[in-house]
Design an enzyme around this catalytic site. Sequence first.
Site, mmCIF file in Angstrom:
data_model
loop_
_atom_site.group_PDB
_atom_site.id
_atom_site.type_symbol
_atom_site.label_atom_id
_atom_site.label_comp_id
_atom_site.label_asym_id
_atom_site.label_seq_id
_atom_site.Cartn_x
_atom_site.Cartn_y
_atom_site.Cartn_z
ATOM 1 N N CYS A 82 0.932 -1.028 -0.021
ATOM 2 C CA CYS A 82 0.111 -0.104 -0.102
ATOM 3 C C CYS A 82 0.707 1.132 -0.007
ATOM 4 C CB CYS A 82 -0.882 0.006 1.294
ATOM 5 S SG CYS A 82 -1.968 1.244 1.222
ATOM 6 N N GLU A 125 -3.997 -8.663 -3.316
ATOM 7 C CA GLU A 125 -4.530 -8.442 -2.004
ATOM 8 C C GLU A 125 -3.706 -7.260 -1.473
ATOM 9 O OE1 GLU A 125 -2.866 -9.606 2.279
ATOM 10 O OE2 GLU A 125 -1.685 -9.156 0.222
ATOM 11 N N ARG A 172 -7.047 -11.667 10.957
ATOM 12 C CA ARG A 172 -6.105 -10.843 10.079
ATOM 13 C C ARG A 172 -7.061 -10.250 8.978
ATOM 14 N NH1 ARG A 172 -0.664 -10.975 9.590
ATOM 15 N NH2 ARG A 172 0.389 -10.184 7.822
ATOM 16 N N ARG A 174 -7.758 -8.380 5.620
ATOM 17 C CA ARG A 174 -7.184 -7.753 4.362
ATOM 18 C C ARG A 174 -8.228 -7.624 3.246
ATOM 19 N NH1 ARG A 174 -3.752 -7.019 7.308
ATOM 20 N NH2 ARG A 174 -1.277 -7.414 7.411
#
Length: 412
Positions: A82, A125, A172, A174
Amino acid sequence: MENKTLKVVELFAGVGGFRLGLEKSNYKVVWSNQWEPSTKKQHASMVYEARFGKENHSNQDIATVPTDEIPDHDVLCGGFPCQDYSVATTLNNSKGLKGKKGVLWWSIHRILEEKKNKPKYLFLENVDRLLKSPAKQRGRDFAVMLQSLNELGYAVEWRVINAAEYGMPQRRRRVFFIGYHKSTEIYKQILKTDKIDWLTKQGTIASTFPVTKTNPIQEVQLKGDLVEITNNFNKTGKLSPFQNTGLLIKGKVLTTNTKPNYDGDYMVLGDILQNGEVTSEFFIDEKDQEKWEYLKGSKTIERISSEGHKYKYSEGGMIYPDALDNASRTIITGEGGKTPSRFKHVVTSDRGLRRLTPIELERLNMFPDNHTKLEGITDTKRAFFMGNALVVGVIEKIGEELYKQINQFEYA
């Protein structure tokens, strides 16, 4: 046309989480790339080669790899970092709008743009922060990404998935994206289908990870080219318009919030522990106990801002030691090493409090035991890999469903 093997290119491969998940179905990685810009020794790439072989694996900066060196493939996959996706124009070439050097999104973009036989499917992802960054123009980076894929002829569905909400051992979160090129039958199917149905029942992600819809579907306008989006998207909005579930097709974005609708088994932290086999270096030294307790506890600290103002910074207490009857907290890259820390996991065992072992961290991401074990790779580095990795079970399940959809529509 049953059992056609789909060719995959895996970018930003790390230690191979996408590959582990996809190769359980009819996918074969025909080329992979892993490059860590900040280190001299390419540890992740070394592990990747040790597990999957050196053949067709590239360990150079993807930005410097010519597109014609990348074989044609059906699926492009990867967990790309990102970063700031904003686009700069040059005066002499208003179409020369590629983003900043080193921003890896533009390497994906370049491959998709330059490939004559474009991959029909994308499986990507990222951290869920992508949907709302940067802070001054919430959602702009994601809008740039969507519009760039739209211009390249792809429809994209996305969902923020917390692996633990579907029975996996780690909490988690995502965001996962599936892209379909306009030449595919699935793309044509989405055009004909009720878009809410695609997002909540029929689509690849909804079929894999069932949901219930929680609010009306919103439409988001992507106005103008990538430069205009960079400059103007959501200039005044405090919140990102992108919710945890959505679809882009033919320039139109539809988005809604969904909630998991799962009734299977759940794995918890206690299920993956190696009790009885853990060596002494993972146990917490008595002299450090107080430090651990302090870091995990609630506190208010006085700090000074960069402008010189004093302010109070508060942290809430953390469950300490970690609960064994729940999925684990998210593994972060700083999980390894003995130094006391607020964020490392600590569990109770018959011999006292201890940190998690590299094998336990691998299990929390659903990797095979000792996947990252290699001469010259420290336990701290192994923990770092798992902090960067994804939950393989999520990839495996979406991959299976995508394969089914492709078989149903493309080879019917």
